[in-house]
Design a protein around this motif. Structure first.
Motif, PDB file in Angstrom:
ATOM      1  N   UNK A  48       0.821  -1.202   0.000  1.00  0.00           N
ATOM      2  CA  UNK A  48       0.000   0.000   0.000  1.00  0.00           C
ATOM      3  C   UNK A  48       0.865   1.266   0.000  1.00  0.00           C
ATOM      4  N   UNK A  49       2.026   1.196   0.615  1.00  0.00           N
ATOM      5  CA  UNK A  49       2.923   2.350   0.614  1.00  0.00           C
ATOM      6  C   UNK A  49       3.284   2.754  -0.811  1.00  0.00           C
ATOM      7  N   UNK A  50       3.672   1.772  -1.597  1.00  0.00           N
ATOM      8  CA  UNK A  50       4.065   2.031  -2.990  1.00  0.00           C
ATOM      9  C   UNK A  50       2.902   2.576  -3.800  1.00  0.00           C
ATOM     10  N   UNK A  51       1.724   1.982  -3.636  1.00  0.00           N
ATOM     11  CA  UNK A  51       0.558   2.371  -4.438  1.00  0.00           C
ATOM     12  C   UNK A  51       0.045   3.760  -4.053  1.00  0.00           C
ATOM     13  N   UNK A  52       0.083   4.074  -2.760  1.00  0.00           N
ATOM     14  CA  UNK A  52      -0.409   5.384  -2.319  1.00  0.00           C
ATOM     15  C   UNK A  52       0.524   6.487  -2.786  1.00  0.00           C
ATOM     16  N   UNK A  53       1.842   6.249  -2.752  1.00  0.00           N
ATOM     17  CA  UNK A  53       2.780   7.237  -3.260  1.00  0.00           C
ATOM     18  C   UNK A  53       2.592   7.450  -4.762  1.00  0.00           C
ATOM     19  N   UNK A  54       2.349   6.374  -5.493  1.00  0.00           N
ATOM     20  CA  UNK A  54       2.111   6.493  -6.934  1.00  0.00           C
ATOM     21  C   UNK A  54       0.846   7.292  -7.200  1.00  0.00           C
ATOM     22  N   UNK A  55      -0.178   7.032  -6.413  1.00  0.00           N
ATOM     23  CA  UNK A  55      -1.440   7.767  -6.538  1.00  0.00           C
ATOM     24  C   UNK A  55      -1.216   9.262  -6.312  1.00  0.00           C
ATOM     25  N   UNK A  56      -0.536   9.594  -5.226  1.00  0.00           N
ATOM     26  CA  UNK A  56      -0.294  11.000  -4.894  1.00  0.00           C
ATOM     27  C   UNK A  56       0.554  11.684  -5.964  1.00  0.00           C
ATOM     28  N   UNK A  57       1.582  10.971  -6.450  1.00  0.00           N
ATOM     29  CA  UNK A  57       2.428  11.530  -7.497  1.00  0.00           C
ATOM     30  C   UNK A  57       1.666  11.781  -8.780  1.00  0.00           C
ATOM     31  N   UNK A  58       0.779  10.863  -9.142  1.00  0.00           N
ATOM     32  CA  UNK A  58      -0.010  11.028 -10.365  1.00  0.00           C
ATOM     33  C   UNK A  58      -0.917  12.243 -10.288  1.00  0.00           C
ATOM     34  N   UNK A  59      -1.516  12.472  -9.107  1.00  0.00           N
ATOM     35  CA  UNK A  59      -2.397  13.629  -8.943  1.00  0.00           C
ATOM     36  C   UNK A  59      -1.619  14.929  -9.111  1.00  0.00           C
TER      37      UNK A  59
END
Length: 512
Positions: A177-188
């Motif tokens: 989840x750490x990796x996916x949440x950072x990717x989500x935030x970066x994409x936004x």
């Protein structure tokens, strides 16, 4: 001869009262100078640098418990005032805000933006005030943030689809989840600021996050030139630190330059204005009205840099810490899920951003997470520009001021059971949310308060609500609630990261 001798001594007799007055004044000044905040013993040359420890915010909190909420350290040759209580923070961020609202030139992200006139990291001057106004009224206004709702909802939907597919294909495998949440935030941030999506884009996601990591590393790394002005740069040059800063700066500058040039192409197609469009539009308007624009290309790059470094970690870390805390307390997890699922219902499939105002317990979880795990445990340092006093202590110009938000959020003077994660502590909180809370300083305060606070909180609330709504969550096989590692990442000066990735097993509601 007697007359001559008398004339020789006459000037000394006339100077004697002046010397006595000067001596008395000097003694008074020395007495005043001694009235400084208490200080731990320091070592020659390095001062108190050896007392910072691997987690500076924790080390400073322990020192403050002995020397008080106002404590003067010397990091090399630089005097640094450490503020560790809400009352003292109020004196700095409100009462004496104007006297200490500047920034040291080389501190933190300033090392990456020394060629930019940086809105958040520049000294206090007219340019800074104009850019601050621009950020508050245009770039990070509530209206502007709401205009990017389609970006956040699209990225949330993409992440929920990925987790759902993972839950279907490998029901017992955990998701990082750490990796996916950072990717989500970066994409936004990438789409909001630059109008680009990683999906079907020429930009490589992996290289983008590598650049983020490199930028945060050099921005948070120890810099000898800051602590030993005049000769510290030699050590930075020999150690390779200056070279790393220069390389990261060139990569950032190349990226920003490419993005700005792409936005100026007449054939460019767009659906909605992004942040670069907004700033280029303001620049064009200034030229039309005044014949010139005070907002330059470097101003635009500076704002992009602040979004780049300040917008990704804060939202991601808040959600990661919140989920980690909820996994350790299943009753709180169930309470939050019951609220979200009860309000949203089953028809929508996702939690729309328009429903966030009704999700009061989710908001309390975010607030409690920011109290216990502030993304920036030490607020970005200020620099005093004039003399002022706090609690009778003298604070002189060119003193760095560091507010320990982490220590204030865990101060038993303001919080009952401060080490416990308890969102319910805010249920009966009657304080107006628009009033500055000096015991809650996750986004700073005063003139230097974070203008992107609304953008950060809405992204965190939206993602957390959907994670709670769409899935139940389990720990990997053989792991108990007490086994969830809550250690903080060492070696980070800017953000408070979780030391180990958060691995959780998603369970789709459809599988119940």
């Amino acid at each position: 001869m007697d007359l001559f001798n008398s004339l020789v001594w006459l000037p000394f007799l006339l100077l004697l009262p002046l010397l006595l007055i000067f001596k008395k004044k000097t003694q008074h000044v020395n007495k005043e100078l001694k009235n400084l905040p208490p200080s731990p013993p320091k070592v020659p040359i390095i001062g108190n640098l050896h007392q910072l420890g691997a987690l500076p915010h924790s080390s400073l909190s322990q020192l403050a418990s002995k020397y008080g909420p106002l404590m003067l350290l010397h990091l090399g040759r630089i005097p640094v005032l450490i503020v560790s209580s809400a009352d003292a923070a109020k004196e700095v961020l409100k009462v004496n805000d104007l006297a200490c609202c500047s920034r040291p030139k080389l501190t933190g992200v300033g090392r990456l933006s020394y060629n930019y006139i940086d809105v958040a990291f520049s000294p206090y001057n007219e340019y800074w005030r104009e850019l601050r106004k621009l950020c508050v009224l245009e770039i990070f206004s509530v209206k502007r943030v709401k205009s990017f709702r389609f970006v956040r909802e699209d990225e949330v939907g993409s992440l929920m689809d990925f987790i759902s597919q993972s839950a279907s294909s490998s029901p017992t495998d955990p998701v990082n989840l750490t990796e996916k949440v950072f990717a989500f935030s970066g994409s936004i941030i990438f789409r909001t600021a630059y109008g680009k999506s990683f999906r079907g884009s020429e930009f490589d996601r992996r290289k983008f996050y590598e650049l983020i990591h490199d930028a945060e590393t050099v921005a948070g790394a120890f810099c000898y030139d800051e602590c030993f002005p005049g000769f510290g740069w030699i050590v930075d040059w020999i150690s390779g630190h200056k070279g790393r800063v220069d390389r990261v700066f060139r990569k950032l500058d190349t990226l920003f330059q490419q993005l700005i040039e792409d936005h100026r192409k007449p054939e460019r197609t767009k659906h909605e204005d992004d942040i670069i469009d907004v700033m280029l539009g303001i620049q064009k308007k200034q030229i039309e009205e005044h014949g010139h624009a005070w907002i330059t290309k470097n101003h635009i790059k500076a704002i992009l840099l602040n979004m780049f470094l300040g917008g990704i970690d804060t939202s991601a870390l808040t959600v990661i810490w919140a989920m980690a805390e909820l996994m350790r307390k299943p009753p709180l997890m169930k309470k939050a899920q019951a609220e979200v699922r009860g309000i949203v219902g089953k028809k929508k499939g996702r939690v729309p951003e328009t429903d966030l105002d009704q999700l009061q317990y989710v908001k309390l979880i975010i607030k409690e997470t920011l109290r216990l795990h502030p993304p920036a445990p030490l607020l970005l340092p200020r620099e005093s520009i004039s003399h002022f006093k706090i609690n009778g202590f003298n604070i002189y110009p060119k003193t760095l001021i560091q507010v320990n938000a982490w220590a204030i959020g865990r101060d038993p003077k303001y919080w009952k059971n401060p080490e416990e994660f308890s969102p319910d502590r805010f249920i009966e909180d009657t304080m107006d949310s628009k009033v500055q809370r000096f015991e809650l300083l996750s986004f700073g305060g005063g003139r230097r308060g974070c203008p992107g606070m609304y953008m950060g909180t809405v992204a965190s609330e939206h993602l957390l609500a959907n994670l709670l709504y769409c899935f139940d969550w389990a720990l990997p096989a053989g792991t108990k609630e007490a086994d969830v590692n809550m250690e903080e990442q060492t070696g980070q000066c800017l953000t408070l990261s979780k030391k180990t990735p958060l691995l959780l097993v998603p369970i789709s509601q459809a599988s119940h």
